[in-house]
Design a protein around this motif. Structure first.
Motif, PDB file in Angstrom:
ATOM      1  N   GLN A 159       5.398  14.465  33.595  1.00 51.32           N
ATOM      2  CA  GLN A 159       5.673  13.878  35.034  1.00 51.32           C
ATOM      3  C   GLN A 159       6.690  12.854  35.161  1.00 51.32           C
ATOM      4  O   GLN A 159       7.229  13.049  35.997  1.00 51.32           O
ATOM      5  CB  GLN A 159       4.522  13.105  35.298  1.00 51.32           C
ATOM      6  N   LEU A 160       7.261  12.339  34.134  1.00 49.97           N
ATOM      7  CA  LEU A 160       8.411  11.448  34.441  1.00 49.97           C
ATOM      8  C   LEU A 160       9.727  12.231  33.949  1.00 49.97           C
ATOM      9  O   LEU A 160      10.796  11.546  33.820  1.00 49.97           O
ATOM     10  CB  LEU A 160       8.219  10.210  33.436  1.00 49.97           C
ATOM     11  N   LYS A 161       9.889  13.612  33.792  1.00 50.36           N
ATOM     12  CA  LYS A 161      10.818  14.255  33.410  1.00 50.36           C
ATOM     13  C   LYS A 161      11.293  15.234  34.557  1.00 50.36           C
ATOM     14  O   LYS A 161      10.385  16.051  35.243  1.00 50.36           O
ATOM     15  CB  LYS A 161      10.590  15.290  32.155  1.00 50.36           C
ATOM     16  N   PHE A 162      12.500  15.514  34.657  1.00 48.17           N
ATOM     17  CA  PHE A 162      12.993  16.533  35.600  1.00 48.17           C
ATOM     18  C   PHE A 162      12.485  17.938  34.839  1.00 48.17           C
ATOM     19  O   PHE A 162      12.729  18.278  33.804  1.00 48.17           O
ATOM     20  CB  PHE A 162      14.433  16.650  35.930  1.00 48.17           C
ATOM     21  N   SER A 163      11.950  18.843  35.719  1.00 45.93           N
ATOM     22  CA  SER A 163      11.568  20.148  35.458  1.00 45.93           C
ATOM     23  C   SER A 163      12.715  21.414  35.248  1.00 45.93           C
ATOM     24  O   SER A 163      12.386  22.485  35.040  1.00 45.93           O
ATOM     25  CB  SER A 163      10.603  20.656  36.401  1.00 45.93           C
ATOM     26  N   GLU A 198      13.423   7.229  35.447  1.00 47.13           N
ATOM     27  CA  GLU A 198      14.066   8.316  34.712  1.00 47.13           C
ATOM     28  C   GLU A 198      15.007   7.658  33.563  1.00 47.13           C
ATOM     29  O   GLU A 198      15.276   8.629  32.871  1.00 47.13           O
ATOM     30  CB  GLU A 198      14.817   9.084  35.819  1.00 47.13           C
ATOM     31  N   TYR A 199      15.199   6.289  33.711  1.00 47.89           N
ATOM     32  CA  TYR A 199      16.360   5.945  32.499  1.00 47.89           C
ATOM     33  C   TYR A 199      15.760   4.780  31.771  1.00 47.89           C
ATOM     34  O   TYR A 199      15.886   3.750  32.064  1.00 47.89           O
ATOM     35  CB  TYR A 199      17.547   5.128  33.605  1.00 47.89           C
ATOM     36  N   LYS A 200      15.147   5.296  30.800  1.00 49.58           N
ATOM     37  CA  LYS A 200      14.342   4.408  29.813  1.00 49.58           C
ATOM     38  C   LYS A 200      15.446   3.792  28.951  1.00 49.58           C
ATOM     39  O   LYS A 200      15.081   2.634  28.656  1.00 49.58           O
ATOM     40  CB  LYS A 200      13.428   5.455  28.746  1.00 49.58           C
ATOM     41  N   GLY A 218      10.302  13.941  41.292  1.00 45.26           N
ATOM     42  CA  GLY A 218       9.056  14.505  42.327  1.00 45.26           C
ATOM     43  C   GLY A 218       7.752  13.573  41.626  1.00 45.26           C
ATOM     44  O   GLY A 218       8.011  13.168  40.679  1.00 45.26           O
ATOM     45  N   ARG A 219       6.523  14.052  42.225  1.00 44.81           N
ATOM     46  CA  ARG A 219       5.408  13.657  41.639  1.00 44.81           C
ATOM     47  C   ARG A 219       4.869  14.746  41.280  1.00 44.81           C
ATOM     48  O   ARG A 219       3.743  15.473  42.115  1.00 44.81           O
ATOM     49  CB  ARG A 219       4.653  12.813  42.949  1.00 44.81           C
TER      50      ARG A 219
END
Length: 756
Positions: A242-246, A511-513, A218-219
């Motif tokens: 912000q760039l991680k799932f909660s 999401e995939y660094k 999400g944002r």
């Protein structure tokens, strides 16, 4: 807990019950000004009232017990619940005030504010709409120790898909901080779908399935946290969060299992399917998960046991939309735009207008039922505007970004929610048709009618059509729309020198660094799995990618890896790609995605199909590659089919059937190659006709061979829909299935029934 007895005793002790009778005698429910005046007077009476001493003493003594259990200065949530709340046809969700992080010294004042919220403008309007007596409605209040989700995450969960009513999934929305921010609609939550039927199942290796069939970041830019002196305040979410799932995958699966248990409990209690709308929270101090509320879902629950009606909306336009966003519901609405920037101006709104605003909250409810459609700048599928619109059956588009700037007051528009999640707004009153089908009356054919599908977002709704499964699930749509990047650009990401391309890939696969390949595998697995889940346990035949070189070049980074061909239709496509050393690593990603769908998610109804396989030797090479990358033919019921779309497939049909488990006839390519034409060439396209004798003789040969060998045979072209004499022809030959586009299924069944 403060029962409704406390509510009635408080009103009676202050003489408020009699005063309210006088106030409501003058109430005109059709007049917004009267609604606002009635609400204001009623709330004022309650806020000026005094809590009876015995009640106040009892409340504070109960709070003392909480302090003994959890320590001094324990903070509580003060939550409201009405006696008519969460009825089967009315949720009352969000109609009354609840307060978080409440201190002991503020408790009595906050309780009075909760009681006063019984007469908020929105609650009065909602009760009138649901035919609930205004003065016989009682409120109870729960006082609960706070879960420290301000230090972790929280959200909403449904035991079905909220848009379609598809019952085999759990939908979880998650944000950082306290859950109030979801309803505000100012952020877009993380979204997860979990497939129920395999949630507690195990594979042949003994490992439990983990069927998270969709994960969407999400944002999440802001969150609610504790304010020092009680209450809550807004805080920024740091960039890395912000760039991680909660939620972690384990937490997602735990919540989903709880959702199933809760749904089963209430379904057993009420003797019928009772899907649930739940709230959950994670404590950041202990790491524990909690369900903090569960109530009946009120939109789709009545579909169980009722006559199954399928509505088909079709917009008639070639124009481009002027605005897009997330569609809520499946209908179309038309009207004149009325932009309302502030809730204080809602009395200006007129029935039949299109409500356009930044975002709604419960104070807007009184006018939402008057709107022909609703469009908001912000919000996601579980924001306030989405929840109420869904319940009212009003087409709504949320998260449109610039609706309040693009649209103009008085402008005639058409709001279209009939195209899956892709909500669109057109200028003008665009004509459309609505067809309703009673699915109970659709006859059954001896020939299995299957579905062609590419968009995962359309799968849940499409599954309600009469069908025998999916005869063609196209990977191309998932790759083009959900992944958008050429697989080799992800595999060789570190070697790409073009900074512009690298930056765009970074943004898409944010999401995939560390492993860009995993982005392709996971997104393809999720897309395929949503389709397979929608039709489970019916067979879903997934065709491996069949992009041509000119189509692959359109993907981000595609021009770095694709040659320019004079005739891509007859070029490097299908099976010939898979074993080519230049592309084999990309094909490996496709196989791994299917492996995840079958072995991790438990979707064993997936079969695979090889397109454009020119020779038997090619077929053998591809089957070996499929095994090399983790899937073995026949193991765990895996079937591998081949598209029959080249004359060589017909001439050597028995040799192809020696290695494949059946054939699906691709009538478009088979026609062009039999008649020696390029179907992309408009000048000679008219020659291509599946009813040509040469084409029909080849199709007849294939059907007879497959039947003789007791192998699967189907067709996945449009010919049966376009030409009913052709459909009758293949039915008489005993074809096992016809796979059609969703919009032609019902009309094809009805016409074929007449021809039987």
């Amino acid at each position: 807990a403060l029962t409704t007895n406390v509510y009635w005793k408080f009103l009676k002790a202050n003489g408020i019950d009699k005063e309210l009778e006088r106030v409501f005698k003058k109430f005109n429910p059709k007049d917004i000004k009267s609604l606002q005046e009635t609400g204001k007077k009623s709330r004022g009476l309650i806020l000026r009232g005094k809590m009876p001493e015995d009640l106040e003493r009892g409340i504070l003594q109960a709070h003392q017990k909480l302090e003994e259990m959890y320590g001094r200065d324990v903070r509580v949530a003060v939550r409201t619940s009405g006696v008519c709340e969460d009825m089967p046809k009315a949720s009352f969700a969000g109609q009354f005030e609840s307060y978080l992080n409440v201190r002991k010294e503020d408790l009595i004042r906050i309780i009075k504010r909760c009681i006063a919220s019984t007469f908020s403008d929105r609650a009065i309007a909602y009760r009138y709409d649901k035919k609930v007596d205004q003065l016989k409605f009682g409120l109870s209040i729960g006082i609960i120790k706070m879960v420290r989700s301000d230090l972790a995450s929280s959200g909403i969960m449904f035991s079905l898909d909220t848009e379609t009513g598809f019952k085999n999934v759990v939908l979880i929305n998650s944000i950082w901080g306290l859950g109030e921010m979801i309803v505000k609609g100012r952020i877009t939550p993380d979204e997860f779908y979990v497939f129920k039927p395999t949630l507690n199942g195990k594979g042949l290796d003994g490992r439990t399935y983990r069927p998270i069939i969709k994960k969407k970041l999400g944002r999440k830019t802001v969150k609610y946290v504790y304010a020092k002196d009680g209450g809550i305040k807004e805080a920024k979410v740091v960039g890395s969060q912000q760039l991680k799932f909660s939620l972690t995958d384990n937490e997602i699966l735990t919540l989903a299992k709880w959702a199933v248990i809760i749904e089963e409990h209430y379904s057993k209690k009420f003797g019928k399917w009772t899907p649930q709308d739940m709230e959950w929270a994670k404590d950041g101090e202990t790491g524990e998960l909690f369900i903090v509320q569960s109530r009946p879902e009120t939109v789709h629950v009545h579909s169980e046991g009722a006559a199954r009606v399928y509505e088909e909306y079709k917009l008639e336009t070639s124009k481009k939309p002027i605005l897009t966003g997330i569609a809520v519901g499946e209908r179309i609405g038309r009207g004149k735009v009325h932009i309302i920037e502030d809730v204080s101006k809602i009395k200006e709104f007129k029935e039949g207008e299109v409500l356009v605003t930044k975002m709604t909250d419960p104070d807007w409810t009184s006018i939402m039922g008057m709107a022909s459609a609703i469009v908001t700048d912000e919000g996601g599928k579980t924001c306030h505007a989405a929840i109420i619109s869904r319940e009212l059956g009003i087409p709504c588009i949320v998260g449109a970004g610039k609706a309040t700037k693009v649209l103009k007051n008085g402008q005639s528009v058409t709001v279209d929610c009939s195209n899956g999640l892709n909500g669109r707004v057109w200028e003008g009153n665009i004509s459309y048709k609505v067809k309703k089908y009673n699915l109970e009356k659709i006859p059954k054919l001896k020939t299995k009618i299957m579905v062609n599908i590419g968009a995962p977002e359309a799968a849940f709704k499409t599954s309600f059509l009469p069908n025998g499964g999916v005869g063609l699930a196209r990977e191309e749509f998932i790759i083009a729309q959900n992944i958008k990047v050429h697989p080799l650009a992800l595999i060789h990401f570190d070697k790409i020198k073009d900074k512009r391309i690298k930056k765009k890939i970074e943004e898409i696969a944010v999401e995939y660094k560390n492993d860009k390949k995993e982005f392709f595998v996971r997104k393809l697995a999720e897309g395929v799995s949503q389709i397979a889940a929608a039709f489970y346990p019916k067979k879903v035949i997934v065709r491996f990618s069949d992009f041509k070189t000119n189509e692959y070049r359109q993907l981000l980074g595609g021009e770095l890896f694709e040659p320019l061909e004079d005739n891509p239709m007859l070029g490097w496509r299908g099976a010939s790609r898979y074993y080519d050393p230049k592309f084999e690593s990309a094909f490996a990603l496709e196989v791994k995605a299917i492996k995840i769908a079958r072995q991790e998610f438990g979707l064993k109804n997936i079969a695979v199909m090889v397109p454009f396989c020119r020779t038997v030797e090619e077929g053998k090479k591809v089957i070996k590659l499929i095994e090399k990358y983790g899937l073995k033919q026949y193991k765990d019921g895996l079937n591998i089919y081949v598209m029959c779309e080249i004359p060589s497939n017909v001439v050597l049909v028995d040799e192809f059937l020696d290695i494949f488990d059946g054939m699906s006839i691709g009538s478009n390519d088979l026609t062009q190659l039999t008649l020696g034409l390029d179907r992309d060439n408009g000048r000679i396209a008219y020659i291509g006709n599946e009813r040509d004798k040469a084409v029909k003789e080849q199709i007849a040969k294939v059907i007879k061979a497959c039947r003789r060998r007791k192998k699967y045979v189907g067709i996945c072209g449009q010919a049966p829909s376009d030409y009913f004499d052709f459909a009758e022809f293949i039915m008489k030959l005993g074809i096992e299935s016809m796979s059609l586009n969703a919009d032609t299924i019902i009309k094809t069944i009805l016409k074929l029934t007449k021809k039987k």
